[in-house]
Enzyme design. Structure first.
Site, short mmCIF file in Angstrom:
data_model
loop_
_atom_site.label_atom_id
_atom_site.label_comp_id
_atom_site.label_asym_id
_atom_site.label_seq_id
_atom_site.Cartn_x
_atom_site.Cartn_y
_atom_site.Cartn_z
N LYS A 204 34.21 88.73 58.80
CA LYS A 204 33.92 89.03 57.54
C LYS A 204 32.46 89.54 57.42
O LYS A 204 31.54 89.01 57.71
CB LYS A 204 34.17 87.76 56.52
CG LYS A 204 35.30 87.27 56.56
CD LYS A 204 35.56 85.78 55.99
CE LYS A 204 36.78 84.96 56.08
NZ LYS A 204 36.83 83.85 55.35
N GLY B 192 40.35 84.07 53.70
CA GLY B 192 40.78 82.94 52.73
C GLY B 192 39.88 81.76 52.98
O GLY B 192 38.99 81.75 53.66
N ALA C 176 36.89 76.02 59.61
CA ALA C 176 37.42 75.52 61.09
C ALA C 176 37.71 73.99 61.27
O ALA C 176 38.89 73.77 61.70
CB ALA C 176 36.57 76.35 62.09
N LYS D 172 31.56 87.45 49.47
CA LYS D 172 31.39 86.14 49.14
C LYS D 172 30.47 85.33 50.08
O LYS D 172 29.77 84.23 49.44
CB LYS D 172 32.74 85.40 49.23
CG LYS D 172 33.43 85.22 50.43
CD LYS D 172 33.28 83.96 51.24
CE LYS D 172 33.72 84.09 52.76
NZ LYS D 172 32.98 83.09 53.77
N SER E 63 29.60 74.85 54.37
CA SER E 63 29.52 76.33 54.81
C SER E 63 28.19 76.82 55.20
O SER E 63 27.04 76.46 54.83
CB SER E 63 29.42 77.14 53.14
OG SER E 63 28.84 78.35 53.14
N ASN F 137 26.72 79.62 55.25
CA ASN F 137 25.92 80.73 54.31
C ASN F 137 25.40 79.65 53.27
O ASN F 137 24.15 80.02 52.88
CB ASN F 137 26.90 81.87 53.93
CG ASN F 137 27.16 82.73 54.79
OD1 ASN F 137 26.39 83.38 55.30
ND2 ASN F 137 28.50 82.56 55.21
N VAL G 104 26.81 81.58 63.44
CA VAL G 104 26.17 82.77 62.66
C VAL G 104 26.68 82.61 61.33
O VAL G 104 27.61 82.25 60.92
CB VAL G 104 27.10 83.96 63.18
CG1 VAL G 104 26.89 85.39 62.55
CG2 VAL G 104 26.68 84.27 64.77
#
Length: 428
Positions: A179, A210, A214, A265, A328, A330, A353
């Site tokens: 992504k 989506g 993981a 996103k 998340s 991010n 990452v």
């Protein structure tokens, strides 16, 4: 609670007690309360893998011819590549994982564990790791499926090395789950594929995106994803490969929109994390998710994607997940920035990452080229790459004048038009 009647065929021969643990054998006729359809199975999927409360659902769909056993090569042994390899191996496919790390390769083969990602999970004994050398042409040509789970910035180089081993008349199914937007070129992965492999291969490339952490996929928590390709047949093949009751796939024909949604996103998840780090609460998060979706849809439509795609699992579904969970990466980057930490230190200690950091740089160029209004994304870029103060950027956003809530560009997106011409196609 109402009962739901579920019809399943009995197998012709009796199953052993342990065979009921395997997802492809879980077939029965029963009357079950609706809530229990989502109840996790409490048996281990194999003797070598300890039982966990959320390991498997209690039922599975019967195997179809489309779901026949495939040989799959996964490029990348990070969190997402590892969890998808685990899912496919547990779904009776023959799976190989390529990693640049000799340590990961040895550990997966010897102890069925990944020492760097999903460290507590035991992978199927049938899953094999290869590397660190790049797979040979002979190995690649034996595969039915090539799945790319590497950062977007590494896709171009990987495909350039891979291209000589691909036979256009006998292609494996190509699936991409990265992504992001390539920083220097502002290219989506679809365009990178055109540049490195040609339009014939790009037209059948498939993209999966989506709301899918993981660590929950390996625990078989119910998950749904979008599967998109310019080829309906390729999208259906990828869906058939992955689809299980705990991993539901929905196909579409807007890979540009799915790619943009999956990339964008991550930037808005950083914004949501910043807000939490600054001490803002639920109203603010809801505001950021909703206005972030409006910006994503505006950018995507200006680019040439369908605005409906941003209402999909790849759009609002993934946006909601990444903006509302501390799991998340991010969101975590944004939260720590909001708490006053330096970006360089955060990235050095994050452990994996966060693609939103690099995507914000490529996205800023896209926003400028399209001359589209995206103040939240621009503010995130300012904090990440122009060393602007988080508090000042938040204050600037809050002091923007009132504006129309919903507005979309009225002209077709030129970037998508140019990309489709590269593919020898036109936007209808």
């Amino acid at each position: 609670m109402k009962n739901i009647l579920i019809f399943r065929k009995f197998p012709r021969k009796a199953l052993s007690p342990t065979s009921w643990h395997r997802p492809h054998h879980l077939a029965r006729f029963c009357t079950t309360p609706a809530a229990s359809l989502l109840a996790p199975h409490r048996c281990s999927s194999s003797p070598s893998r300890p039982a966990t409360p959320s390991r498997l659902l209690t039922m599975s769909l019967p195997k179809s011819d489309a779901c026949r056993k495939s040989k799959v090569l996964v490029f990348g042994a990070g969190n997402f590549g590892s969890c998808l390899a685990d899912h496919l191996a547990d779904s009776q496919h023959e799976v190989f994982v390529w990693s640049r790390s000799p340590n990961i390769v040895q550990s997966l083969n010897d102890s069925h564990r990944n020492p760097e990602y999903l460290k507590d999970h035991i992978f199927p004994a049938t899953l094999k790791a290869i590397g660190p050398e790049f797979p040979t042409a002979e190995t690649i040509q034996q595969m039915d499926v090539l799945l790319f789970a590497i950062p977007t910035e590494g896709v171009r180089q990987t495909l350039a090395v891979l291209r000589p081993a691909l036979d256009e008349d006998n292609l494996p199914l190509l699936i991409f789950v990265n992504k992001g937007v390539e920083i220097n070129t502002r290219a989506l992965t679809l365009e990178i594929i055109v540049d490195t492999c040609g339009p014939k291969i790009a037209k059948v490339a498939t993209f999966i995106s989506g709301p899918s952490f993981a660590k929950e996929i390996v625990r078989r928590q119910p998950t749904s994803v979008s599967v998109a390709s310019l080829s309906k047949e390729a999208a259906q093949q990828a869906s058939d490969l992955f689809h299980q009751p705990w991993f539901r796939c929905y196909t579409g024909d807007d890979p540009i929109g799915v790619e943009l949604a999956g990339a964008l996103k991550n930037v808005y998840a950083i914004a949501a994390g910043m807000a939490d780090g600054l001490g803002f609460e639920n109203n603010t998060r809801a505001m950021l998710i909703t206005r972030g979706l409006a910006e994503m849809t505006r950018i995507g439509t200006a680019y040439g994607a369908s605005p409906l795609t941003f209402l999909s699992l790849a759009g609002v579904g993934d946006l909601f997940l990444t903006c509302s969970s501390t799991a998340s990466r991010n969101f975590t980057v944004g939260y720590r920035l909001g708490k006053g930490e330096r970006l360089s230190y955060i990235l050095d200690t994050l452990g994996s990452v966060a693609e939103g950091v690099s995507t914000a740089k490529g996205l800023k160029k896209v926003i400028d080229d399209l001359a589209v209004s995206a103040p939240i994304a621009s503010a995130v870029y300012g904090v990440l790459h122009e060393d602007k103060d988080v508090h000042e950027q938040a204050q600037a956003l809050l002091c923007l004048p009132a504006m129309s809530e919903l507005d979309l560009p009225s002209t077709p997106g030129r970037p998508a038009q140019l990309l489709m011409r590269k593919l020898g196609m036109e936007i209808v």
